[in-house]
Structures are given as C-alpha cells and as structure tokens.
Scaffold this active site. Structure first.
Site, PDB file in Angstrom:
ATOM      1  CB  SER A 117       7.254   3.483   4.147  1.00  0.00           C
ATOM      2  OG  SER A 117       6.009   4.034   3.889  1.00  0.00           O
ATOM      3  CE  LYS A 119      10.381   7.145   1.878  1.00  0.00           C
ATOM      4  NZ  LYS A 119       9.539   6.423   2.844  1.00  0.00           N
ATOM      5  CB  SER A 175       5.931   5.976   1.220  1.00  0.00           C
ATOM      6  OG  SER A 175       6.835   6.008   2.299  1.00  0.00           O
TER       7      SER A 175
END
Ligand code: GLN
Length: 408
Positions: free
Chosen positions: A121, A21, A98
C-alpha cells in the site's frame, strides 16, 4: 486543499506540513481508517512516528483517504461517506491503494506524507501517482499508534517527491520504541558494491510498463551496475495465496474490537450484545471489509487452521529463504512496482475480487518477507507514471536510497 484526498484537515498549519494516512493516530484529529465504524474517533495520543515528526517541527496538514482499513490496491473500497480519490494525472483513473490519498497529496501539493503498507500500500499508490514511496524493514519504525490491519505485516513508511526528503523523514521516524515490542534498533547497513538482480518478466506485466523497466535497466548498466536476470519461482507461485491467507486471518481478529462500544460509531443499545454488535458491524463495515472478515474467520476456525493458516506460515518461511538466497549474490532486486498503468476506475469496478488481488503479485513478496523496498518513477507512458521497485535485504535501506538516487 481538497476534500477528495483528506478525511480531516488542519486549518491552522504552522510548521512544515506533512500529511498522515488515516490509519495512523494523530492526537485530537479524527482518525477513522476511512471507515464509517470509526467515525468520530479522536485519539488522545500521537502515534510514535507522528510524535517524532512533531518534535522536529513538522505540522500535520491532515489525514488522508485510504481503502477502508487498508483493504485494496485502488482506493475504491472507501467506507460510506468517503470520496474515492482520483489520480492527479487523469481524473478517470485510480490513485492506487490503499494509501491513495497520501500519494495524491504528495503529487499535488508537493508535501511529504506518512503511509502504511501491509502488502504494497505504499509502493502501489506511489507508482500510480508518480512519487517516491519507501516501505522500510519490518520493525524499523514503531507501529505504536498505527491501527492494525495485520500485525505481522504492517509497516509505516514515507512518501515524497525527493529521495533527500524521503531519507530525512525515514531517519526521524525509525528506531526502537518501548511501546512496540516488535520495533528494533538495528544499524543502517550499506554495501560498497551493488549488484542488481532483475526479476524476469511475469505474466500480466503490460508492454508499456515493461518498456520503462527495460529502459531503467539500460540506464543503470550504463552507470556501471551489473544487472542480471533472476527468477523467484516460489514467490511467483505462492506469494499471493500466502499473503491473503495470513492478512485476512490476522485482520479478522484485529477488527473484533469494533463492536460499537468503545471506539467510534455507537447506537442506542437494543437487544442482547450479539444483536447490537451485529447491527453496528452490518451497518458500518463496507463490502470488502465484510468479505475479508468472513474469510479470515473461516481460515482460523479449529477445523481449517492447520490446512490454511499454519500451512501459509510455513510457506512464508520458504519465501523468505528464497529471497535470502538471492541476497547472497545480489544487493538489490529490481522489478516493476505494479504490472499495469493506473487503470480507469470504470475498469476496476468490473474486476472480480481475485483479479483485484492478483494486481499485488509484485508487492506482496517483499512485504511477507519484511524486506525494505522503494518505488521510484521510471518515466511516463501515455502521460501516466510507471513505477520501478527496488527491494533490498533487511536493514539495508541505504542501498535503496543509493540506487534510487541514480534515477532522480
Ligand atoms: N492490496 C493489498 C491488500 O488489499 C495491500 C494493502 C495494504 O498494504 N494495506 O491487502
């Protein structure tokens, strides 16, 4: 590989690929939290979790797109210059957020990924993309090299298509790290007998989702597990408010350092410091980021601190106690991960900020309490994946793996 899911790519992959990420630092690879303000930032070090993976032969395939700084549940809040990732099962729908890019990459390329959760997330996009998402106990994995959203909530976790791989990577990245004073070296606990507390259906959970959850409960019962209904009244009433107050307050201090001097985007310095950093921040932060920084700053102001921030910290303690009561009798709490199937992007654009935040009703609780949780695919409805979420007591990740395996 597609640019839709990656913000930076490694064209010379050698070892076992893993995606990371965009908020987790990888040496020499652009790391931006999908924000224009960090454009061009190349860390000179690896996050501890990344370093440990490299030592075990993993090679970083690329950085994955996310909501800017982690602000969102649908990955629509990307910074200027970034693409909104589309769900691999239906291009009109969200990947979840997210960590939307990480989940999509796992589904599409069958490679594992690291993701980060502050309030859901990891599990949310995992559910929407039909993969496994593990968010470990707070402190289990070092946050060194993770760009902060909200320090008392942030965790690094794993996404994969199999429990075996999820568990393997979890064991590689966990552990005490002298660079993160909140990291711990606790044992991995496991209970012999697992009793499951099934969270009573909350308002807003779609029928299609509930049907899959009921099916999952029946499956687990048929395998001999005791499943009983429970309620978490305090969490139901207060978790969202407490989460958004604490998360915004913490994040508004964390983002103060982005002023165009040290990291990422810089411009010609004109005017005094206030004028310069206001210009940089106005131009480079997205709309949702600005909203959160303003609200967070308000919450922390001298006159409002006691009424909002301090009160939220006190209620957080009550919410943790409510979970602890449940874990006296049960070892796992079961509920849907998200109340809805992955929505269409055009529908999400019509939601108000409050309606957006309300989608996190099931995921913010375990995050506020620092409890480990995992989202596993519970089947498909109308060709869209439904996620079931299991939550365990602190440091009982092994219970999660065991129960998740029953559904694999
Ligand atoms: N949707 C939540 C938020 O917007 C969770 C985000 C996260 O876990 N990074 O804050």
């Amino acid at each position: 590989m597609t640019k839709e899911y990656f913000t930076a790519e490694n064209k010379k992959l050698k070892g076992k690929p893993i995606a990371i990420k965009d908020c987790i630092c990888v040496k020499d690879m652009e790391t931006t939290c999908s924000s224009a303000i960090l454009k061009g930032y190349r860390p000179v070090f690896d996050a501890t979790a990344v370093k440990k993976l490299k030592e075990k032969g993993y090679d970083i395939a690329g950085k994955t797109i996310q909501d800017e700084f982690g602000y969102g549940s649908f990955n629509l809040n990307v910074g200027t210059g970034y693409e909104i990732p589309k769900n691999p099962f239906d291009k009109q729908r969200t990947c979840g957020g997210s960590s939307g890019g990480s989940a999509a990459v796992v589904q599409k390329y069958s490679m594992p990924a690291l993701a980060e959760s502050t309030g859901g997330s990891i599990v949310c996009p995992a559910a929407f993309c039909g993969v496994i998402g593990l968010c470990p106990t707070y402190g289990r994995v070092s946050r060194y090299g993770l760009i902060d959203y909200a320090n008392s909530l942030d965790k690094i976790g794993v996404m994969s298509k199999t429990i075996e791989e999820t568990e393997k990577i979890y064991h590689i990245i966990k552990g005490k790290d002298e660079n993160d004073s909140t990291s711990v070296s606790a044992d991995d606990f496991e209970d012999k007998k697992i009793r499951i507390a099934v969270l009573k259906r909350l308002e807003g959970v779609e029928n299609d989702v509930q049907l899959k959850i009921d099916e999952t409960v029946r499956k687990l019962k048929s395998k001999g597990y005791v499943c009983e209904n429970i309620d978490l009244p305090l969490n139901k009433k207060y978790a969202l408010a407490v989460y958004y107050i604490i998360a915004m307050a913490e994040t508004s201090t964390n983002l103060a350092k982005y002023c165009g001097l040290r990291y990422g985007t810089q411009e010609k310095i004109e005017g005094n410091f206030n004028e310069y950093f206001t210009k940089i921040r106005s131009m480079n932060f997205g709309k949702e980021t600005k909203r959160r920084l303003m609200l967070g700053t308000f919450i922390r102001m001298a006159g409002y601190r006691d009424a909002y921030y301090i009160k939220a910290l006190k209620v957080r303690k009550l919410l943790i106690n409510e979970y602890k009561q449940v874990f006296k009798k049960y070892q796992i709490i079961l509920c849907p991960t998200m109340p809805v199937l992955p929505p269409k992007i055009s529908e999400i654009e019509k939601l108000t900020p409050m309606q957006n935040y309300a989608m996190d009703i099931l995921t913010v609780g375990p995050n506020l309490a620092g409890l480990p949780h995992i989202s596993v695919n519970a089947g498909f409805t109308r060709d869209l994946p439904v996620g079931v979420m299991f939550t365990a007591d602190h440091f009982h990740e092994r219970n999660l793996f065991r129960i998740a395996r029953e559904l694999e």
